[in-house]
Design a protein around this motif. Structure first.
Motif, PDB file in Angstrom:
ATOM      1  N   GLN A  25     -45.558 -20.657 -12.269  1.00  0.00           N
ATOM      2  CA  GLN A  25     -47.021 -20.573 -12.347  1.00  0.00           C
ATOM      3  C   GLN A  25     -47.489 -19.139 -12.137  1.00  0.00           C
ATOM      4  O   GLN A  25     -48.398 -18.656 -12.820  1.00  0.00           O
ATOM      5  CB  GLN A  25     -47.633 -21.505 -11.295  1.00  0.00           C
ATOM      6  N   HIS A  26     -46.864 -18.442 -11.209  1.00  0.00           N
ATOM      7  CA  HIS A  26     -47.220 -17.053 -10.924  1.00  0.00           C
ATOM      8  C   HIS A  26     -46.909 -16.145 -12.122  1.00  0.00           C
ATOM      9  O   HIS A  26     -47.710 -15.275 -12.486  1.00  0.00           O
ATOM     10  CB  HIS A  26     -46.436 -16.597  -9.694  1.00  0.00           C
ATOM     11  N   LEU A  27     -45.772 -16.374 -12.733  1.00  0.00           N
ATOM     12  CA  LEU A  27     -45.344 -15.502 -13.828  1.00  0.00           C
ATOM     13  C   LEU A  27     -46.113 -15.753 -15.119  1.00  0.00           C
ATOM     14  O   LEU A  27     -46.212 -14.863 -15.968  1.00  0.00           O
ATOM     15  CB  LEU A  27     -43.845 -15.688 -14.086  1.00  0.00           C
ATOM     16  N   ALA A  67     -49.060 -12.478 -19.549  1.00  0.00           N
ATOM     17  CA  ALA A  67     -50.220 -12.025 -20.341  1.00  0.00           C
ATOM     18  C   ALA A  67     -49.992 -12.220 -21.836  1.00  0.00           C
ATOM     19  O   ALA A  67     -50.224 -11.315 -22.644  1.00  0.00           O
ATOM     20  CB  ALA A  67     -50.524 -10.564 -20.027  1.00  0.00           C
ATOM     21  N   ASP A  68     -49.533 -13.403 -22.201  1.00  0.00           N
ATOM     22  CA  ASP A  68     -49.347 -13.791 -23.607  1.00  0.00           C
ATOM     23  C   ASP A  68     -48.245 -13.022 -24.327  1.00  0.00           C
ATOM     24  O   ASP A  68     -48.108 -13.131 -25.553  1.00  0.00           O
ATOM     25  CB  ASP A  68     -50.660 -13.650 -24.392  1.00  0.00           C
ATOM     26  N   ASN A  78     -35.118 -15.635  -1.845  1.00  0.00           N
ATOM     27  CA  ASN A  78     -35.073 -16.678  -2.878  1.00  0.00           C
ATOM     28  C   ASN A  78     -36.317 -16.629  -3.738  1.00  0.00           C
ATOM     29  O   ASN A  78     -37.430 -16.414  -3.233  1.00  0.00           O
ATOM     30  CB  ASN A  78     -34.958 -18.065  -2.233  1.00  0.00           C
ATOM     31  N   ALA A  79     -36.127 -16.847  -5.043  1.00  0.00           N
ATOM     32  CA  ALA A  79     -37.233 -16.900  -6.006  1.00  0.00           C
ATOM     33  C   ALA A  79     -38.098 -15.647  -5.972  1.00  0.00           C
ATOM     34  O   ALA A  79     -39.307 -15.706  -6.176  1.00  0.00           O
ATOM     35  CB  ALA A  79     -38.085 -18.154  -5.784  1.00  0.00           C
ATOM     36  N   SER A  80     -37.469 -14.518  -5.698  1.00  0.00           N
ATOM     37  CA  SER A  80     -38.187 -13.244  -5.695  1.00  0.00           C
ATOM     38  C   SER A  80     -38.128 -12.605  -7.077  1.00  0.00           C
ATOM     39  O   SER A  80     -37.259 -12.927  -7.904  1.00  0.00           O
ATOM     40  CB  SER A  80     -37.595 -12.293  -4.666  1.00  0.00           C
ATOM     41  N   LEU A  81     -39.049 -11.686  -7.292  1.00  0.00           N
ATOM     42  CA  LEU A  81     -39.179 -11.009  -8.579  1.00  0.00           C
ATOM     43  C   LEU A  81     -38.941  -9.518  -8.403  1.00  0.00           C
ATOM     44  O   LEU A  81     -39.587  -8.870  -7.586  1.00  0.00           O
ATOM     45  CB  LEU A  81     -40.577 -11.245  -9.157  1.00  0.00           C
TER      46      LEU A  81
END
Length: 224
Positions: A35-37, A42-43, A188-191
Motif C-alpha cells: 500500500q505504501h509503495l 506514481a503510475d 523486515n519489510a524495509s525499503l
C-alpha cells in the motif's frame, strides 16, 4: 533515470521448525508495504524480481495485492546465504559459547555477528557444498549486474538482509566490517532505494520503515 527498490522480506518464523515462512505479522508487513509503495510508484511501471525462497516470494505476493506490476520474475541470485549453516559451524568451532536455551534478540544478533565475522575472514569449516563469503557476494553481484531497469520505471527486488547488504557492498565498495554492520541493521519489510543513471548508481534511502512508525504500527518494526 531508473529507480531500484531493495525490499527485505517480512518477519519470518524464527523459533519454529521452518524459518522460511512469513509469520502472520510478516504477511501484514508485506501488505502494508504494498500500500505504501503504490503511492511511491506514481503510475510508473514496476517490475518485480524476488529471490526463490518462500519468505521472499510470500513478501512479493503481499506487496502485489496493492501494487500493480508490469512484470514479475524470480532470480536465485537474490537468495539469502545459508545463515543457519554459518551459525552452526561457528558454534561447533566454539563449543564453550554461552548460548542461552531461549536467547534474546540481542543475544542472537551478537551470535550472528560473530559467526558472520568468522565466515567473512575464511575461518569457518563449512561443508564443501556451502558458499564461502566471496562466492556469496559474487552470486549477488552477478544478479545485480543482470538487472536492466528501463528509464522512468521502477525495478523492485525482494530479497533478504544479507543479499541487500551485498548489493550495497558492490555499489558502495564496502569492506567486510561495513557490510556486516549494514546487514544487521536491515529491518523486515524495509525499503532501500537506489537511482541508476548513465553516470552510475546512487543510494537515496536506506532501511526505510517510515510507514510503520505510526503509533498503531510501531510494534511491527522487527529484525528477524
Amino acid at each position: 533515470m531508473a529507480e531500484i527498490w531493495l525490499v527485505r522480506h517480512g518477519q519470518a518464523s524464527l523459533g519454529t521448525d521452518n524459518y522460511d515462512q512469513l509469520s502472520d505479522l510478516g504477511h501484514q508487513q508485506a501488505r502494508w508495504l504494498g500500500q505504501h509503495l503504490r503511492a511511491r510508484a506514481a503510475d510508473r511501471p514496476v517490475h518485480l524480481v524476488s529471490g526463490q525462497m518462500a519468505r521472499q516470494i510470500q513478501t512479493a505476493d503481499g506487496i502485489a495485492e496493492s501494487l500493480p506490476l508490469a512484470s514479475r520474475a524470480q532470480m536465485d541470485a537474490f537468495n539469502e546465504f545459508d545463515f543457519e549453516s554459518v551459525v552452526m559451524s561457528w558454534l561447533e568451532q566454539n563449543p564453550g559459547y554461552p548460548l542461552a536455551p531461549s536467547p534474546s534478540a540481542a543475544e542472537l544478533r551478537r551470535l550472528l555477528y560473530s559467526a558472520m565475522g568468522a565466515w567473512a575472514e575464511g575461518q569457518l569449516s563449512l561443508p564443501a557444498h556451502k558458499e564461502c563469503w566471496p562466492a556469496f557476494h559474487q552470486r549477488v553481484a552477478s544478479g545485480w549486474q543482470q538487472l536492466a531497469p528501463a528509464a522512468d520505471s521502477v525495478m523492485m527486488v525482494v530479497s533478504s538482509a544479507g543479499a541487500i547488504a551485498s548489493v550495497l557492498r558492490h555499489v558502495m565498495r564496502l569492506d567486510n566490517a561495513a557490510t556486516l554492520e549494514l546487514n544487521l541493521q536491515i529491518c523486515n519489510a524495509s525499503l532501500t532505494r537506489l537511482v541508476r543513471t548513465e553516470s552510475g548508481t546512487a543510494l537515496t534511502a536506506f532501511n526505510d520503515v517510515s510507514y510503520l512508525e505510526s503509533g498503531d504500527r510501531a510494534h511491527a518494526i522487527t529484525f528477524a
